[in-house]
Every structure is written in C-alpha cells, then in structure tokens.
Design a protein around this motif. Structure first.
Motif, PDB file in Angstrom:
ATOM      1  N   ASP A 118       0.813  -1.218   0.000  1.00 47.17           N
ATOM      2  CA  ASP A 118       0.000   0.000   0.000  1.00 47.17           C
ATOM      3  C   ASP A 118       0.846   1.267   0.000  1.00 47.17           C
ATOM      4  OD1 ASP A 118      -2.611  -1.348   0.350  1.00 47.17           O
ATOM      5  OD2 ASP A 118      -1.722  -1.950   2.273  1.00 47.17           O
ATOM      6  N   GLY A 119       2.158   1.126   0.079  1.00 48.51           N
ATOM      7  CA  GLY A 119       3.041   2.283   0.064  1.00 48.51           C
ATOM      8  C   GLY A 119       4.490   1.833   0.127  1.00 48.51           C
ATOM      9  N   ALA A 120       5.383   2.658  -0.427  1.00 48.70           N
ATOM     10  CA  ALA A 120       6.816   2.366  -0.398  1.00 48.70           C
ATOM     11  C   ALA A 120       7.561   3.621   0.032  1.00 48.70           C
ATOM     12  CB  ALA A 120       7.307   1.911  -1.764  1.00 48.70           C
ATOM     13  N   MET A 121       8.695   3.415   0.701  1.00 43.21           N
ATOM     14  CA  MET A 121       9.492   4.542   1.154  1.00 43.21           C
ATOM     15  C   MET A 121      10.953   4.135   1.233  1.00 43.21           C
ATOM     16  SD  MET A 121       8.052   4.596   5.024  1.00 43.21           S
ATOM     17  CE  MET A 121       8.034   3.123   6.036  1.00 43.21           C
ATOM     18  N   SER A 122      11.808   5.135   1.284  1.00 48.18           N
ATOM     19  CA  SER A 122      13.241   4.883   1.410  1.00 48.18           C
ATOM     20  C   SER A 122      13.907   6.139   1.934  1.00 48.18           C
ATOM     21  CB  SER A 122      13.848   4.496   0.057  1.00 48.18           C
ATOM     22  OG  SER A 122      15.239   4.258   0.185  1.00 48.18           O
ATOM     23  N   GLN A 123      14.824   5.950   2.870  1.00 52.80           N
ATOM     24  CA  GLN A 123      15.590   7.054   3.444  1.00 52.80           C
ATOM     25  C   GLN A 123      17.064   6.820   3.154  1.00 52.80           C
ATOM     26  OE1 GLN A 123      14.798   9.017   7.371  1.00 52.80           O
ATOM     27  NE2 GLN A 123      16.532   7.772   8.025  1.00 52.80           N
ATOM     28  N   PHE A 124      17.628   7.660   2.287  1.00 55.10           N
ATOM     29  CA  PHE A 124      19.033   7.551   1.912  1.00 55.10           C
ATOM     30  C   PHE A 124      19.384   6.115   1.508  1.00 55.10           C
ATOM     31  CE2 PHE A 124      19.804  11.283   4.985  1.00 55.10           C
ATOM     32  CZ  PHE A 124      19.629  12.205   3.956  1.00 55.10           C
ATOM     33  N   GLY A 125      18.605   5.579   0.570  1.00 57.86           N
ATOM     34  CA  GLY A 125      18.838   4.213   0.142  1.00 57.86           C
ATOM     35  C   GLY A 125      18.515   3.960  -1.315  1.00 57.86           C
ATOM     36  N   PHE A 126      17.360   4.457  -1.773  1.00 54.38           N
ATOM     37  CA  PHE A 126      16.927   4.178  -3.134  1.00 54.38           C
ATOM     38  C   PHE A 126      17.953   4.641  -4.166  1.00 54.38           C
ATOM     39  CE2 PHE A 126      14.893   5.501  -7.069  1.00 54.38           C
ATOM     40  CZ  PHE A 126      14.209   4.351  -7.431  1.00 54.38           C
ATOM     41  N   ARG A 140       6.154  -2.334  -9.584  1.00 54.59           N
ATOM     42  CA  ARG A 140       5.555  -3.665  -9.785  1.00 54.59           C
ATOM     43  C   ARG A 140       4.912  -4.190  -8.508  1.00 54.59           C
ATOM     44  NH1 ARG A 140       6.768  -8.666  -8.520  1.00 54.59           N
ATOM     45  NH2 ARG A 140       8.855  -8.163  -7.720  1.00 54.59           N
ATOM     46  N   VAL A 141       5.599  -4.020  -7.368  1.00 55.23           N
ATOM     47  CA  VAL A 141       5.087  -4.618  -6.133  1.00 55.23           C
ATOM     48  C   VAL A 141       4.095  -3.710  -5.412  1.00 55.23           C
ATOM     49  CG1 VAL A 141       7.202  -5.945  -5.855  1.00 55.23           C
ATOM     50  CG2 VAL A 141       6.979  -3.759  -4.670  1.00 55.23           C
ATOM     51  N   LEU A 142       3.901  -2.478  -5.912  1.00 55.77           N
ATOM     52  CA  LEU A 142       2.924  -1.570  -5.326  1.00 55.77           C
ATOM     53  C   LEU A 142       1.566  -1.706  -5.988  1.00 55.77           C
ATOM     54  CD1 LEU A 142       4.940   1.761  -4.934  1.00 55.77           C
ATOM     55  CD2 LEU A 142       4.167   0.247  -3.101  1.00 55.77           C
ATOM     56  N   ARG A 143       0.524  -1.457  -5.218  1.00 53.16           N
ATOM     57  CA  ARG A 143      -0.804  -1.339  -5.808  1.00 53.16           C
ATOM     58  C   ARG A 143      -0.848  -0.057  -6.636  1.00 53.16           C
ATOM     59  NH1 ARG A 143      -1.847  -3.644  -0.571  1.00 53.16           N
ATOM     60  NH2 ARG A 143      -2.452  -5.823  -0.935  1.00 53.16           N
ATOM     61  N   PRO A 144      -1.733   0.018  -7.632  1.00 55.20           N
ATOM     62  CA  PRO A 144      -1.658   1.115  -8.620  1.00 55.20           C
ATOM     63  C   PRO A 144      -1.694   2.517  -8.042  1.00 55.20           C
ATOM     64  CG  PRO A 144      -3.077  -0.623  -9.430  1.00 55.20           C
ATOM     65  CD  PRO A 144      -2.733  -1.000  -8.013  1.00 55.20           C
ATOM     66  N   ARG A 145      -2.405   2.723  -6.939  1.00 53.49           N
ATOM     67  CA  ARG A 145      -2.520   4.076  -6.382  1.00 53.49           C
ATOM     68  C   ARG A 145      -1.717   4.240  -5.085  1.00 53.49           C
ATOM     69  NH1 ARG A 145      -6.639   7.345  -7.849  1.00 53.49           N
ATOM     70  NH2 ARG A 145      -7.287   7.822  -5.718  1.00 53.49           N
ATOM     71  N   ALA A 146      -0.841   3.301  -4.817  1.00 57.34           N
ATOM     72  CA  ALA A 146      -0.054   3.364  -3.583  1.00 57.34           C
ATOM     73  C   ALA A 146       0.987   4.476  -3.671  1.00 57.34           C
ATOM     74  CB  ALA A 146       0.627   2.023  -3.331  1.00 57.34           C
ATOM     75  N   PRO A 147       1.157   5.272  -2.623  1.00 54.49           N
ATOM     76  CA  PRO A 147       2.132   6.372  -2.649  1.00 54.49           C
ATOM     77  C   PRO A 147       3.563   5.876  -2.488  1.00 54.49           C
ATOM     78  CG  PRO A 147       1.083   6.278  -0.511  1.00 54.49           C
ATOM     79  CD  PRO A 147       0.389   5.254  -1.355  1.00 54.49           C
TER      80      PRO A 147
END
Length: 330
Positions: A118-126, A140-147
């Motif tokens: 439902d959401g993805a995030m990264s802090q000094f990593g991506f 790919r692994v996120l749902r279409p409207r996931a932030p």
C-alpha cells in the motif's frame, strides 16, 4: 554491477550496520535523523490510514520501520529490505510482530508478488540502486494508487560536502605519506626498543620515528584547517592508541590490529564514496520525476529540498494520487 562488486558493497555496509547505527551519513553518531527529515516522515506516515502494508527500500538499521512501529504499534505492517545483512539490535520479532527484515535483497529484484504493498518509502537508500530497474520493481510490487516517498542524498547538501572532504582525508590517511603507513613503519622499532634490544640501525629507527611524528603533525594541521575533522581526529586516537601500546613481546599483534583498522578505513571510504557518487543533482531528480509521471499518469510527483539550520540536507520526493490529501490509498 557484477557479483564481486555487490559482495564488496554488502560486506562494507553489513559491517557498518552491525555497529548499531541508524544512519548512513558521514561523521555522525546520532541514533536517528531529526529536524526536517523526521518531520517529513511523520507527516507522510501520519497520513496513511492503518492498517497499510508498507515497503522500506534499503532500510539499513531500520529507522523507518522503527518510526512506523512507534506510530502504529501492533497495527504496523512493514517489510524492510537491504542488500546488506541487516539485523537491527532494536528489533524484537516477538514485540515488533508486524516488522519484517529481509537481508541480501537487491532493489532491482524484489522478492514480493505484484501489487503487494500500500506504500513504499526509502531514506538515503533508493539512490544507491540502479534507479530505472529499481523504480520498475518498486512500481511492480505496489498497488496502482499506492504512494511512494523517498528521501535521497542531494549533491549540494551539507552531508555530501562533508563526504567529499572526508574522501580527501581518507586518501591522505591511507596514502604512502599518511598516518597508517607511518605507524606501520615505526611499530617494529618501538617493539625492539621496549624489549631492551638495541635497534642496531639507529639511523633507520630515527627516520621511522621522525616520519611518524611528521604524520601526526600533518594530521593536526589538516584537522585545524578542515570543516569536517572528525575522521582525522578519530584516526589519530585509534592509531596513536596502538602505537603507544606496542608490547615488548613483539610487534606482530599490533601490526595485525593496525591492518584491521586500515580495513575499517577502507570500508568507510567505500561507503562515503558511494554516498557522494550516488547523490542526485537537479537534473537526475527531474529524470526520476519524469519516469514516475510517465509510469503513473494523472498522479502528482512533488520534489523538494529539505532544509534546516545548517543548510540543505536532502531531496524529498512524494508520488501519490491527487486525492492523497484525503488519506486515500487504493
């Protein structure tokens, strides 16, 4: 990037995260990020209606999963991945039941099914990954409207400026005229002198001592002129601590300890060089923004500089549906 380079990076970062640090910045020992970065994440996470399954990319020692758990406790549901062999000391599977860490995972090959999060995030990593394939995997692994929310190193930030200066310090410390080699040269002579054995080659012993003293003086001058002297001061303490304790029984153990410290410096140099080389300039950030707009037409992509008293500390990027202000996650 070949397997050998991947292994070198994994070893360097695994060693770093095993120290218990929660950050990946040059010269810092704070437990977590504060200021503008902390406020960014709290704003983003508080707008997500729990329960939401989240993905943390290149988690390190897991400051974001820990923040998610602090905010949502048993409702937290987050998978955190990293190329390194991470095992955060703060994490207890029995207490943090919804927080899962996955080791030795490349962002370009995530071990999750399509539309899992439902959401993805990264802090000094991506930004350390190959951005195009990593972004494709993330989507790919996120749902279409996931932030998606990212905090990334800024090529003009104070953190990267410190990193560039520390790379110069690393080069000198490990160079032929630097402190490590000077210590390596003087240690055997000190062991002989403390054992009561005549050096036999007094002139060579005197040159080794003079070289070491000159390196210590050069370090002091560098530190005085530097805006980021922490690495130099830490090296002085570590190396001189070894030199001052050379046993009369012989130099071998001290030289082994010096070699181990030189290895630590080499791994630290790799990590700092990675931070500097992967920091994004404005054009690279715009390229990432355009890729997201192309992949997610109709969604908004907001990019900003995160600033605090000392200056710019990072880029932030949020990609979300235009109705995200109402807390919608589809």
């Amino acid at each position: 990037m070949g397997p050998g380079e991947d292994n070198e990076r994994r070893e360097a970062w695994s060693s770093y995260w095993s120290s218990g640090r929660l950050h990946s910045c040059a010269s810092g020992d704070q437990d977590n990020y504060g200021g503008a970065i902390a406020q960014f994440w709290r704003t983003f996470l508080e707008r997500l209606p729990p329960p939401a399954r989240l993905l943390d990319l290149a988690t390190g020692n897991g400051p974001l999963p820990r923040l998610v758990w602090e905010l949502h406790k048993d409702a937290a549901d987050i998978d955190a991945v990293d190329l390194a062999d991470v095992a955060p000391a703060w994490h207890s599977p029995s207490l943090h039941r919804g927080v899962r860490f996955h080791r030795s995972v490349r962002l370009e090959a995530l071990p999750f099914a399509d539309a899992s999060f439902d959401g993805a995030m990264s802090q000094f990593g991506f930004e350390y990954a190959r951005r195009a394939p990593a972004l494709a995997e993330c989507l790919r692994v996120l749902r279409p409207r996931a932030p998606i929310a990212l905090v990334m190193h800024h090529a003009g930030s104070v953190l990267v400026a410190v990193g560039r200066e520390e790379l110069e310090h690393h080069g000198w410390l490990a160079g032929d005229d630097g402190l490590v080699e000077a210590a390596r040269g003087v240690i055997p002579w000190l062991a002989q002198a403390r054992a009561g054995i005549p050096a036999g080659e007094a002139e060579r012993a005197a040159r080794a001592r003079a070289r070491y003293n000159a390196a210590m003086q050069a370090l002091a001058e560098r530190a005085q002129q530097s805006t980021a002297p922490d690495l130099l001061l830490e090296a002085r303490q570590a190396v001189h601590g070894l030199v001052a304790r050379v046993p009369a029984a012989g130099a071998e153990a001290t030289l082994q300890s010096l070699d181990a410290y030189a290895g630590e410096l080499a791994r630290a140099r790799l990590r700092t060089a990675e931070m500097v080389s992967h920091a994004l300039d404005a054009a690279q950030l715009e390229d990432l923004r355009e890729r997201l707009l192309s992949a997610r037409p109709g969604q908004a992509v907001d990019c900003s500089e995160l600033r605090q008293a000392e200056g710019v500390v990072a880029w932030s990027l949020v990609c979300a549906p235009s109705d995200a202000d109402e807390g919608v996650i589809a």
